[in-house]
Design an enzyme around this catalytic site. Structure first.
Site, PDB file in Angstrom:
ATOM      1  CG  HIS A 171     -38.321 -29.062   3.709  1.00 20.85           C
ATOM      2  ND1 HIS A 171     -39.625 -29.084   3.067  1.00 20.85           N
ATOM      3  CD2 HIS A 171     -38.130 -27.809   3.937  1.00 20.85           C
ATOM      4  CE1 HIS A 171     -39.935 -28.118   2.855  1.00 20.85           C
ATOM      5  NE2 HIS A 171     -39.373 -27.115   3.535  1.00 20.85           N
ATOM      6  CG  ASP A 384     -36.928 -39.515   1.679  1.00 23.52           C
ATOM      7  OD1 ASP A 384     -36.891 -38.194   1.764  1.00 23.52           O
ATOM      8  OD2 ASP A 384     -37.465 -40.125   0.516  1.00 23.52           O
TER       9      ASP A 384
HETATM   10  P1  ADP Z   1     -37.286 -35.429  -2.677  1.00 24.77           P
HETATM   11  O1  ADP Z   1     -37.817 -33.993  -1.999  1.00 24.77           O
HETATM   12  O2  ADP Z   1     -36.202 -35.998  -1.940  1.00 24.77           O
HETATM   13  O3  ADP Z   1     -36.779 -35.267  -4.086  1.00 24.77           O
HETATM   14  P2  ADP Z   1     -39.772 -36.354  -2.494  1.00 24.77           P
HETATM   15  O4  ADP Z   1     -40.571 -37.702  -2.864  1.00 24.77           O
HETATM   16  O5  ADP Z   1     -40.174 -35.835  -1.208  1.00 24.77           O
HETATM   17  O6  ADP Z   1     -38.249 -36.493  -2.303  1.00 24.77           O
HETATM   18  O7  ADP Z   1     -40.216 -35.177  -3.581  1.00 24.77           O
HETATM   19  C1  ADP Z   1     -40.021 -35.552  -4.745  1.00 24.77           C
HETATM   20  C2  ADP Z   1     -40.946 -34.557  -5.662  1.00 24.77           C
HETATM   21  O8  ADP Z   1     -40.492 -34.205  -6.997  1.00 24.77           O
HETATM   22  C3  ADP Z   1     -42.595 -34.929  -5.619  1.00 24.77           C
HETATM   23  O9  ADP Z   1     -43.371 -33.914  -5.286  1.00 24.77           O
HETATM   24  C4  ADP Z   1     -42.522 -35.511  -7.021  1.00 24.77           C
HETATM   25  O10 ADP Z   1     -43.882 -35.297  -7.861  1.00 24.77           O
HETATM   26  C5  ADP Z   1     -41.592 -34.617  -8.003  1.00 24.77           C
HETATM   27  N1  ADP Z   1     -41.029 -35.460  -9.098  1.00 24.77           N
HETATM   28  C6  ADP Z   1     -40.976 -36.681  -8.891  1.00 24.77           C
HETATM   29  N2  ADP Z   1     -40.473 -37.250 -10.126  1.00 24.77           N
HETATM   30  C7  ADP Z   1     -40.580 -36.393 -11.070  1.00 24.77           C
HETATM   31  C8  ADP Z   1     -40.244 -36.189 -12.327  1.00 24.77           C
HETATM   32  N3  ADP Z   1     -39.730 -37.272 -13.173  1.00 24.77           N
HETATM   33  N4  ADP Z   1     -40.655 -35.052 -12.961  1.00 24.77           N
HETATM   34  C9  ADP Z   1     -40.858 -34.078 -12.303  1.00 24.77           C
HETATM   35  N5  ADP Z   1     -41.101 -33.948 -11.051  1.00 24.77           N
HETATM   36  C10 ADP Z   1     -40.997 -34.888 -10.249  1.00 24.77           C
HETATM   37  C1  G6P Z   2     -34.920 -32.037  -1.299  1.00 24.05           C
HETATM   38  C2  G6P Z   2     -34.391 -30.944  -0.392  1.00 24.05           C
HETATM   39  C3  G6P Z   2     -35.082 -29.571  -1.125  1.00 24.05           C
HETATM   40  C4  G6P Z   2     -34.222 -29.559  -2.370  1.00 24.05           C
HETATM   41  C5  G6P Z   2     -34.790 -30.884  -3.221  1.00 24.05           C
HETATM   42  C6  G6P Z   2     -34.222 -30.845  -4.556  1.00 24.05           C
HETATM   43  O1  G6P Z   2     -36.288 -32.214  -1.296  1.00 24.05           O
HETATM   44  O2  G6P Z   2     -35.059 -31.020   0.863  1.00 24.05           O
HETATM   45  O3  G6P Z   2     -34.655 -28.525  -0.282  1.00 24.05           O
HETATM   46  O4  G6P Z   2     -34.740 -28.425  -3.110  1.00 24.05           O
HETATM   47  O5  G6P Z   2     -34.428 -32.031  -2.608  1.00 24.05           O
HETATM   48  O6  G6P Z   2     -32.799 -30.782  -4.526  1.00 24.05           O
HETATM   49  P1  G6P Z   2     -31.970 -29.751  -5.391  1.00 24.05           P
HETATM   50  O7  G6P Z   2     -30.295 -29.851  -4.974  1.00 24.05           O
HETATM   51  O8  G6P Z   2     -32.047 -29.916  -6.765  1.00 24.05           O
HETATM   52  O9  G6P Z   2     -32.570 -28.471  -5.012  1.00 24.05           O
END
Ligand code: ADP
Ligand code: G6P
Length: 501
Positions: A171, A384
């Site tokens: 991912h 990212d």
């Molecule tokens: P990462 O996986 O690195 O966190 P992404 O942008 O790919 O970054 O995914 C973030 C996910 O977390 C999104 O699906 C989004 O809807 C969810 N998210 C972002 N902010 C919040 C929040 N404040 N509360 C709950 N979920 C959230």
């Molecule tokens: C990124 C990673 C996921 C991970 C998420 C939240 O999206 O690719 O594998 O689950 O961040 O991070 P955490 O450390 O809270 O699982």
């Protein structure tokens, strides 16, 4: 051979549920709301299968295993926990995964903490996951393993004698050779990845980086093919490698964004912050997201374009994450200092406050209301894998009159470059200019760009992603997976100064 059909076994670091309990009371289990869960649960229900992962707690909890079994009694699939000790959480999850692989693969090798005990525990925990997988699968099943925490699991499974087909999806980005070779365990990790039958990356750039590492570090490997899915032959084993950009459940997002509770919150926000455009940032608290650089860019825009004063407000939502890692703490302090400084510099007492800073995890309805209220999204990670926030924001722009400002270093830029305003997140003035351009962009241009973005996201949604990965695993002929029609080779893109691939 089993008499059952080919089941799907999904393995991820965490199980797709949140668990809570009051004291010693019964466990409360809630299913996660993410796109991966939404897309994979129907496949699991349909084919039957199991999701294996860590519960997020430490220790062996027999209680919990029973509670998980009860929660999925009639679901058509099972949830199987992997128990981690406090030391394993420290050395495997916080250590090897998040203090080595996460920074290294995001091109931030100076933040890595290459401790040998982290690597040893990574191997031990990979074996633990493999044992749970082996106990819950047989040779006809397809095992789909997710993300950087679990790169070594195929190797451990083969050692345990598993003959199931093994797929892996990364991912996060895969780094270039120059960065990857800094890893002290580079040969072991690369060879462990080559034990999978199919490896999926987010973008063609990630796949190209991986292939370059394989060609250089694994002398006996040979690469075949030229399409979206290639094959590597290594010691008589074929590994397929493809790019499969992950996405979201587009239709459900649209439906949810139109719910009356969301509309009520949008109306409330507009009345509290009238006569202005809202600029939105939503990120986990992570140094890869470029939040301090973004705040500096916003400051630069306010300094160089005074017409934005009182007419624009930045809402920056930061979701707490990995709080036990020191760098994440330091980042929080840095962000809060910058927000304070910028607000101190421009706030009009009793009136305009340029930055509204929200530090907490939001309820779904609030997140959707922010997406739907904002006119401009500022998605400027330094690096990212994909960035789903960019896709979610566009999807919620039901009226198609919003603007996406997107980092060229987000995986999403490969698909969204033609509708978004692409920026280099390190270029403070460039990002400030993009903010001004978005603010003044005529509605006709906004609509044309947003329509294009939403069409791309709707066409390649999360169901498309699951389907293309699983098809690549079983396809007889890899020419069924041509490169996208609008694919432009990297050299030509660099020449035209359009970087993403
Ligand atoms: P990462 O996986 O690195 O966190 P992404 O942008 O790919 O970054 O995914 C973030 C996910 O977390 C999104 O699906 C989004 O809807 C969810 N998210 C972002 N902010 C919040 C929040 N404040 N509360 C709950 N979920 C959230
Ligand atoms: C990124 C990673 C996921 C991970 C998420 C939240 O999206 O690719 O594998 O689950 O961040 O991070 P955490 O450390 O809270 O699982």
């Amino acid at each position: 051979m089993s008499s059952r059909g080919q089941r799907l076994i999904v393995v991820s670091n965490r199980l797709p549920v949140t668990l809570s309990r009051d004291g010693d009371g019964p466990w409360k289990i809630r299913h996660g709301a993410g796109g991966l869960v939404t897309a994979l649960l129907p496949v699991l229900r349909d084919r039957g299968g199991t999701w294996i992962g860590w519960t997020g707690t430490s220790g062996d909890d027999g209680d919990l295993e029973v509670a998980l079994a009860q929660a999925t009694r009639d679901a058509g699939y099972a949830l199987k926990p992997v128990a981690l000790t406090a030391e394993e959480i420290n050395n495997f999850y916080l250590g090897f995964s998040n203090e080595i692989v996460w920074p290294l693969f995001h091109d931030m090798h100076t933040l890595c903490n290459f401790r040998p005990e982290y690597w040893r525990t990574y191997l031990d925990v990979s074996r633990k996951y493999a044992e749970v997988v082996a106990a819950n699968s047989d040779s006809v099943d397809f095992v789909w393993i997710h993300d950087y925490h679990l790169m070594h699991v195929a190797s451990e499974l083969r050692r345990l004698g598993s003959r199931a087909r093994l797929g892996f999806f990364l991912h996060i980005p895969f780094p270039s050779l120059d960065i990857f070779v800094k890893l002290p365990w580079r040969f072991q990790l690369l060879r462990a990845l080559l034990e999978y039958d199919l490896i999926g990356f987010q973008t063609l750039r990630d796949r190209r980086n991986f292939l370059q590492c394989v060609r250089t570090l694994v002398k006996e490997a040979r690469v075949r093919g030229s399409g979206q899915v290639l094959a590597i032959d290594v010691n008589g084993h074929e590994v397929r490698v493809g790019s499969f950009p992950i996405s979201i459940d587009f239709k459900t997002f649209v439906k949810n964004a139109m719910q009356p509770e969301v509309a009520a919150k949008v109306a409330e926000m507009k009345s509290l912050l009238p006569d202005r455009q809202l600029l939105l940032g939503v990120d986990r608290l992570d140094y890869t997201k470029g939040i301090p650089d973004r705040l500096e860019s916003f400051r630069n825009a306010l300094l160089r374009y005074p017409e934005l004063h009182e007419r624009i407000t930045l809402i920056q939502v930061v979701v707490p994450s990995r709080e036990d890692i020191p760098q994440y703490h330091a980042l929080k302090t840095r962000i809060e200092r910058l927000v304070g400084e910028i607000n101190g510099q421009f706030t009009n007492p009793g009136g305009w406050v340029p930055i509204h800073y929200v530090f907490r995890s939001l309820a779904r309805v609030d997140l959707l209301a922010y997406y739907h209220s904002a006119q401009i999204a500022l998605v400027t990670p330094l690096k990212d894998g994909m960035n789903l926030v960019a896709k979610e924001f566009c999807t919620c722009s039901i009226e198609e009159d919003c603007v996406l400002i997107l980092s060229e270093f987000a995986g999403a830029a490969a698909q969204l470059q033609r509708g978004a305003l692409l920026v280099n997140p390190y270029d403070t003035e460039g990002v400030a200019d993009a903010i001004h351009r978005a603010f003044t962009m005529p509605t006709t241009e906004r609509r044309a760009r947003m329509r294009r973005l939403r069409r791309a996201i709707g066409k390649q949604d999360i169901f498309w992603w699951v389907d293309s990965f699983l098809r690549a695993a079983i396809a007889k002929d890899l020419s069924d997976f041509p490169l996208p029609e609008d694919y432009v080779p990297r050299d030509e893109q660099l020449r035209d100064e359009v970087i993403p691939l």
